[in-house]
Design a protein around this motif. Structure first.
Motif, mmCIF file in Angstrom:
data_model
loop_
_atom_site.group_PDB
_atom_site.id
_atom_site.type_symbol
_atom_site.label_atom_id
_atom_site.label_comp_id
_atom_site.label_asym_id
_atom_site.label_seq_id
_atom_site.Cartn_x
_atom_site.Cartn_y
_atom_site.Cartn_z
ATOM 1 N N UNK A 1 3.444 7.259 5.876
ATOM 2 C CA UNK A 1 3.362 6.039 6.689
ATOM 3 C C UNK A 1 1.926 5.522 6.715
ATOM 4 N N UNK A 2 1.782 4.202 6.653
ATOM 5 C CA UNK A 2 0.439 3.605 6.647
ATOM 6 C C UNK A 2 0.190 2.954 8.003
ATOM 7 N N UNK A 3 -0.944 3.284 8.589
ATOM 8 C CA UNK A 3 -1.306 2.683 9.883
ATOM 9 C C UNK A 3 -2.698 2.071 9.787
ATOM 10 N N UNK B 1 -1.563 -0.145 14.373
ATOM 11 C CA UNK B 1 -0.351 -0.771 13.839
ATOM 12 C C UNK B 1 0.263 0.146 12.789
ATOM 13 N N UNK B 2 1.573 0.300 12.827
ATOM 14 C CA UNK B 2 2.267 1.114 11.820
ATOM 15 C C UNK B 2 3.243 0.205 11.093
ATOM 16 N N UNK C 1 0.902 -1.161 0.000
ATOM 17 C CA UNK C 1 0.000 0.000 0.000
ATOM 18 C C UNK C 1 0.938 1.206 0.000
ATOM 19 N N UNK C 2 0.923 1.984 -1.066
ATOM 20 C CA UNK C 2 1.868 3.104 -1.201
ATOM 21 C C UNK C 2 3.307 2.685 -0.859
ATOM 22 N N UNK D 1 -3.280 6.468 5.406
ATOM 23 C CA UNK D 1 -1.900 6.844 5.042
ATOM 24 C C UNK D 1 -1.666 8.278 5.496
ATOM 25 N N UNK D 2 -0.658 8.487 6.305
ATOM 26 C CA UNK D 2 -0.335 9.839 6.778
ATOM 27 C C UNK D 2 0.890 10.367 6.026
ATOM 28 N N UNK D 3 0.828 11.645 5.691
ATOM 29 C CA UNK D 3 1.965 12.265 4.995
ATOM 30 C C UNK D 3 3.006 12.713 6.010
#
Ligand code: UDP
Length: 372
Positions: free
Chosen positions: A295-297, A282-283, A47-48, A258-260
């Motif tokens: 980052x995807x959590x 979860x990260x 994912x990304x 997804x956080x930038x």
């Protein structure tokens, strides 16, 4: 159609058996799965550019060398050591609760005193059940604090019942640790498949003897398929059309975001025993130490299971065991049908235990096949 072996469920149990049958006995195997992908609940995908675990964080850990060596023939492992923080009284403390957690939460004098009482009762380095600590009068304050702040509300969210309504093995998964080692697991072997679980699973069944049909439900095809052996890794109550009633399960829902920003939190998993409706976040980039500006959590929300949901957890208590035993007794009367895995055996199995069980089942079958 007739097959030598039919396996229902392309999770770790089914794949292990398929791999052994194909590679050790050169037998033909058909795997069917109702999902559209391999791996059961260990399925992961990019994912990304970050490998995420669709069904929640899976960290492989074992003390079983045979299982470790077995998996290492299909993947190498990134040497990740899992750490979890829990948000308790405004601080991110190590979970399992350990001596570092103690010093973070209490004023130093108090922490020192509690530490010396703990060390009077337990050797440095020991892993103790909260249930044991609760029996020590001198530690009543501490045990009540830990029980309330770490176990009670998390368990209420996760299982919708108090810890004493569950088999003690559930809480014992998370001991109290009399040391300053912040890791979640102390097993000898631990890691994350270097190219992900999905790739590892694909490698396991890379054989001309194995074919897989996805999007296929057992009850829709069972009348058209004949077999010498059936390995059923789906839910045992469903197999028997819920004849004795439905077994209880817990389900989950994941919200992926997804956080930038480079990192969202300070460790791969943060538990929230007392706040919010989710149990943990979860990260995923921590697992393979992926580098990226985003980052995807996943936010993990426990929920009651109703038919049609994903089954994540059997509920380990006396009542469900009694019900399971009636299905098990019925299952044992079937010839050449084997029930395996978390759903087939209605057990809160870890990944390594599932593989170990599948390997020993194969060994029995192998021995029988050589006798004939
Ligand atoms: N648990 C808890 N607080 C925590 C972590 C775990 O109360 O911070 C309890 C809870 O009942 C949970 C069980 O311990 O379901 C097992 O936790 P584990 O992390 O092994 O759960 P899994 O990763 O298998 O969902």
């Amino acid at each position: 159609m007739h097959y030598q072996n039919v396996i229902v469920g392309a999770g770790l149990a089914g794949l292990t058996i398929a791999e052994r049958l194909a590679n050790d006995l050169n037998e033909q195997v058909l795997i069917i799965d109702k999902r559209e992908h391999i791996g059961g609940n260990v399925y992961d995908y990019s994912y990304n550019d970050i490998m995420v675990h669709k069904y929640g964080s899976h960290i492989f850990h074992t003390n079983n060398r045979e299982v470790w060596n077995y998996l290492n023939t299909f993947t190498s492992f990134y040497p990740y050591q899992h750490k979890i923080k829990g948000f308790v009284d405004g601080q991110f403390i190590p979970i399992p609760f350990n001596l570092n957690s103690l010093y973070m939460l209490f004023p130093i004098r108090m922490a020192q005193e509690l530490e010396s009482i703990l060390l009077k009762h337990y050797a440095y380095g020991s892993r103790v059940s909260i249930i044991d600590i609760q029996k020590i009068t001198e530690l009543t304050f501490l045990s009540q604090y830990i029980y309330e702040k770490i176990f009670l509300h998390y368990t209420l969210k996760q299982w919708q019942c108090e810890p004493n309504k569950l088999d003690s093995s559930v809480l014992n998964r998370v001991p109290i640790i009399i040391s300053k080692d912040d890791r979640y697991f102390y097993d000898r072997f631990q890691g994350i498949p270097m190219q992900g679980y999905t790739k590892m699973c694909e490698n396991m069944i890379d054989s001309k003897y194995i074919s897989v049909q996805y999007n296929t439900k057992w009850h829709e095809v069972k009348n058209d398929i004949k077999y010498n052996r059936l390995f059923f890794c789906g839910a045992i109550d469903e197999f028997f059309d819920y004849e004795f009633g439905a077994l209880p399960y817990r389900s989950l829902e994941f919200d992926f975001v997804c956080f930038e920003k480079e990192y969202f939190q300070g460790s791969a998993v943060v538990n929230y025993p007392n706040n919010y409706d989710y149990t943990r976040i979860g990260e995923y980039k921590y697992f393979l130490d992926s580098k990226s500006k985003h980052s995807v959590v996943s936010f993990e929300y426990p929920k009651a299971y109703s038919q049609g949901d994903e089954r994540y957890y059997p509920i380990p208590n006396q009542e469900s065991q009694v019900l399971y035993q009636s299905y098990k007794a019925k299952a044992e009367k079937l010839k050449n049908v084997y029930f395996v895995g978390r759903l087939g055996e209605y057990r809160y199995y870890d990944m390594d235990k599932v593989i170990s069980r599948a390997l020993s089942l194969f060994d029995e079958i192998y021995r029988d096949s050589k006798k004939k």
